[in-house]
Enzyme design. Sequence first.
Site, short mmCIF file in Angstrom:
data_model
loop_
_atom_site.label_atom_id
_atom_site.label_comp_id
_atom_site.label_asym_id
_atom_site.label_seq_id
_atom_site.Cartn_x
_atom_site.Cartn_y
_atom_site.Cartn_z
N VAL A 11 0.78 -1.29 0.13
CA VAL A 11 0.05 -0.14 0.02
C VAL A 11 0.94 1.09 -0.05
O VAL A 11 0.48 2.09 -0.75
CB VAL A 11 -1.00 0.03 1.06
CG1 VAL A 11 -1.78 1.28 1.21
CG2 VAL A 11 -1.87 -1.25 1.07
N GLY A 170 -2.26 -14.71 -3.89
CA GLY A 170 -1.95 -13.29 -3.03
C GLY A 170 -3.18 -12.90 -2.53
O GLY A 170 -3.23 -12.02 -1.91
N ASP A 184 -9.52 -10.32 11.30
CA ASP A 184 -9.38 -8.95 10.44
C ASP A 184 -10.85 -8.34 10.31
O ASP A 184 -11.08 -7.28 10.54
CB ASP A 184 -8.89 -9.41 9.19
CG ASP A 184 -9.06 -8.39 7.85
OD1 ASP A 184 -8.25 -7.66 8.02
OD2 ASP A 184 -10.20 -8.50 7.25
N LYS A 188 -12.87 -4.60 11.62
CA LYS A 188 -13.50 -3.65 10.56
C LYS A 188 -14.88 -3.63 11.25
O LYS A 188 -15.32 -2.32 11.10
CB LYS A 188 -13.35 -4.32 9.27
CG LYS A 188 -11.99 -4.51 8.43
CD LYS A 188 -12.19 -5.41 7.20
CE LYS A 188 -10.80 -5.41 6.69
NZ LYS A 188 -10.80 -6.34 5.50
N GLY A 285 -5.89 -4.83 -2.16
CA GLY A 285 -5.21 -4.46 -3.08
C GLY A 285 -4.35 -3.20 -3.37
O GLY A 285 -4.85 -2.22 -2.70
#
Lengths: 374, 374
Positions: A11, A170, A184, A188, A285
């Site tokens: 990122v 990936g 995860d 969120k 991504g």
Amino acid sequence: MKAALLGFGVVGGGVYTMLQEHPGWEVAYVLDKREFPELGEKLVHSIDTIVNDPAVDVVVEMMGGTKPAFDFVAAALKAGKHVVTSNKALIAAYYNELTALARENGVALRCTAAVGGGIPWLTSLERACSVDTIESISGIMNGTTNYILDVMTREGKEFAGVLKNAQELGYAEADPTADIDGWDIRRKLVISSNIAYGISIQEEDIPMSGIRGITAEDIAAFTEAGLVCRMIASSARTAEGISATVEPMLLPKGAPEAAVPLNYNRISYVGERLGIQAFFGQGAGRYPTAANCVRDCLDIEAGKRSFYADKAVPTTIRNEGSLRRYYVRANDAAAFADVAESKLGCGIVTRAIPVPEMYARAEKCSFFAALREE
Amino acid sequence: MKAALLGFGVVGGGVYTMLQEHPGWEVAYVLDKREFPELGEKLVHSIDTIVNDPAVDVVVEMMGGTKPAFDFVAAALKAGKHVVTSNKALIAAYYNELTALARENGVALRCTAAVGGGIPWLTSLERACSVDTIESISGIMNGTTNYILDVMTREGKEFAGVLKNAQELGYAEADPTADIDGWDIRRKLVISSNIAYGISIQEEDIPMSGIRGITAEDIAAFTEAGLVCRMIASSARTAEGISATVEPMLLPKGAPEAAVPLNYNRISYVGERLGIQAFFGQGAGRYPTAANCVRDCLDIEAGKRSFYADKAVPTTIRNEGSLRRYYVRANDAAAFADVAESKLGCGIVTRAIPVPEMYARAEKCSFFAALREE
């Protein structure tokens, strides 16, 4: 505007490229433990260089984890720097501390990329909160688990092979725990719920179950029954307070979440006046995630001086009023004999039971999923 | 902040309630031809009262139509008032004039509610454009036609009965022309495309066909073939320039748009870096639409001083490079003999032909729809 980036990974590299391209912006520093000759003198190894330079307007944190990210971000806020971060673990764990620091120092704290990657979810939620009362949140917030469930459903394969495939593409980490067991997603959900309801909840407080135990046989039985399994994070205002769970759910095959393919995300809120609004896109991504970080920077440039919510009332999760039917594949069938209502494949479906009652027996089954009635 | 509302209808009433509730906001005037005793002295019948009062910060126009809306909005902008509008006909028809007036007078012109009702579509598109290149836009932008197509598909009913039903539910106007023939959608596509690509296009330039001619027999044949018919507005950057159409499309039954129920909207863009992002919600209704108007007012209060795009390059639509296969129910079968490839129900499917070639023969069929290949 001058930015300093913390972290030059996937990122960080994307944000570097996009900010350098943007008129009026310059990346003054990049902090990373590693060496990157292409960064020349921009590369620094000490946060002090950044914090002590009055020319730095915005610090963009993309290191991940809480150590040393918390110390670095706290130092930046105290030094009067605006902070943008994509780090969900950081914001979920230090929600009160960081939002308070931002308020006290009159700077902006933005983390749009922390939930939904490139989707403008938190900014849309912020917009909605300012004109409406949010009643509930629900959705697919994790691409890895959605990829695994979608491919297992479409191709009839076993979990282990699809996970391996996701790792090769990936879409999953070498250690997939944070994704497949729900950590995860739960972070969120904490951030989204805190903003939606003006509260502050603890990660550990939200019941969570993952997809590690799901088999091709389970999925075949769901398909036969017209059901699709998706990993769903959800929270809602209820008579008891705020309910919240992170768990696999069985949805009718026509449900919008059932059509979410591969590693995409789809998150929705229901507002008292707005009704349901849903947001679909890449939840991860390089460039999608970087785009939300850059956009946060531009919002700060345009004058944004705040976090998404101005309240953070400490709140305990109350799930005892939430009744759900569960599909359960039990290790110990006797443990579910009192609540079993029907059979489904090699498991059973319970009658509607309070959520905490299911989680009290979670160890007695190798996989379970809630049935969402519509 | 002081607002003046133009129009006290369905949306106007919603904005009135929501703005009056909002701390720091006051509705100073409401302009309407009709009498509303409950508004007391706030009700005015002349735009001059509003334009000449220096205390008015924002004018919110919700009258609909272009006359006298254009004159009123232009006068407000010239007087240095910020303008918020939900009026798609106005913005689509006077795009150049109004965006130029806002720029010249240094005021904000916002119209988020004009496309997608309560969905934060234009604000999300604006965000995306600032960090990415938009490649295409596509979606369901009209609740009336989606309601009719969805109910026809699920219940097998004929068009006329479902339209009547939609009118009774308030989902369709007494004169349904603007919705079912595509006029409403085309205006929304003009506004969205202008913002997405930094261009300025003319409504009349976009080929448009509606759903007036669709029959239960057509739909039965689509269902049999695994296809779902939806009214789709779309535009894209192509080798020739910008392509754009408003027409019924046949989608595979697993397509996300095929799952959009009742009068909901779903609109998406594809960004070079962001990939696809889609937005789902109520495309109309008092409070959803009013919420986007109010949110525009709050953005102006927070310092927003612009339109969504800063360029408006005059552009002609170029569809000649867009090849599509069409389902056609012809009045004159001979007119399609040269392009017919196969039969479908009581119609034919053409080979892939350039879009303009289909529209050149539009009069020779009672209904047609493009096949979207995925």
